[in-house]
Enzyme design. Structure first.
Site, PDB file in Angstrom:
ATOM      1  N   GLY A 157      -7.865  -0.227  -6.457  1.00  0.00           N
ATOM      2  CA  GLY A 157      -6.463  -0.432  -6.801  1.00  0.00           C
ATOM      3  C   GLY A 157      -5.648  -0.671  -5.558  1.00  0.00           C
ATOM      4  CB  CYS A 158      -2.129   0.111  -4.886  1.00  0.00           C
ATOM      5  SG  CYS A 158      -0.942   0.162  -3.549  1.00  0.00           S
ATOM      6  CG  PHE A 159      -4.001  -2.120   0.464  1.00  0.00           C
ATOM      7  CD1 PHE A 159      -2.629  -1.962   0.467  1.00  0.00           C
ATOM      8  CD2 PHE A 159      -4.515  -3.376   0.793  1.00  0.00           C
ATOM      9  CE1 PHE A 159      -1.777  -3.001   0.783  1.00  0.00           C
ATOM     10  CE2 PHE A 159      -3.666  -4.423   1.114  1.00  0.00           C
ATOM     11  CZ  PHE A 159      -2.288  -4.226   1.106  1.00  0.00           C
ATOM     12  CD1 TRP A 160       0.357  -0.063   0.807  1.00  0.00           C
ATOM     13  CD2 TRP A 160       1.844   0.190  -0.839  1.00  0.00           C
ATOM     14  NE1 TRP A 160       1.268  -1.078   0.918  1.00  0.00           N
ATOM     15  CE2 TRP A 160       2.193  -0.956  -0.081  1.00  0.00           C
ATOM     16  CE3 TRP A 160       2.633   0.540  -1.921  1.00  0.00           C
ATOM     17  CZ2 TRP A 160       3.302  -1.735  -0.383  1.00  0.00           C
ATOM     18  CZ3 TRP A 160       3.736  -0.243  -2.223  1.00  0.00           C
ATOM     19  CH2 TRP A 160       4.061  -1.363  -1.458  1.00  0.00           C
ATOM     20  CB  CYS A 161      -3.274   4.560  -4.025  1.00  0.00           C
ATOM     21  SG  CYS A 161      -1.815   4.161  -5.003  1.00  0.00           S
TER      22      CYS A 161
END
Length: 187
Positions: A17-21
């Protein structure tokens, strides 16, 4: 960031998913030396975020993890990976929809491939998830660093609603279930 040369350092590449997470989660693990957000698994060179967002490049938002295998094993990284994202939704993590948000493991050697496949099989056999796991296991592909504003995003932007609503619960889960693996002084 250039880290000292160490024979015990290995690399793992995950898309969840989102690489920030995923970056925020793995940065907090003892034994993780470095986490870099970027793009992998696609079909053009040097993609940019605006291109990735279209879903047409074939890249996933991913992270490249450098870890000290004397402190944390690849199997432990897999355990955290599967516990902190939904590996049962195809091309989706929550409200983030598209192939760039797929669940995929990019192995860097045959041992990682076998460990990932065995771990997925164990999760399936034990019925850990209500739905089948759709996480792909693929050979490492070129990894392109994301633009600077995406690096260390959570730590620099904790006040943002996305961080509070989406990432904070993942960090809480990490702290609850993997407290012995979390670096001291990180929350």
């Amino acid at each position: 960031m250039n880290k000292q040369n160490n024979l015990d350092f290995e690399v793992a590449i995950f898309a969840g998913g989102c690489f920030w997470c995923t970056e925020a989660v793995f940065q907090r693990l003892d034994g993780v030396v470095e986490v870099i957000s970027g793009y992998t698994g696609g079909n053009i060179k040097n993609p940019a975020y605006r291109e990735i967002c279209t879903g047409r490049t074939g890249h996933a938002e991913g992270i490249k993890i450098t870890f000290d295998s004397t402190k944390i094993s690849y199997e432990e990284l897999l355990e955290v990976f599967f516990a902190t994202h939904d590996p049962t939704t195809l091309n989706r993590q929550g409200n983030d929809v598209g192939t760039q948000y797929r669940s995929e493991i990019f192995y860097t050697n045959p041992e990682q491939k076998q460990m990932a496949e065995d771990f997925i099989q164990l999760l399936e056999t034990e019925n850990v998830f209500k739905s089948p796991i759709v996480t792909a296991v693929s050979e490492e592909k070129p990894f392109y660093f994301a633009e600077e504003e995406h690096h260390d995003y959570y730590n620099a932007n904790r006040q943002q609603p996305y961080c509070q609503i989406i990432i904070d619960p993942k960090i809480k889960k990490l702290n609850n279930y993997f407290s012995k693996k979390v670096k001291h002084g990180t929350i």
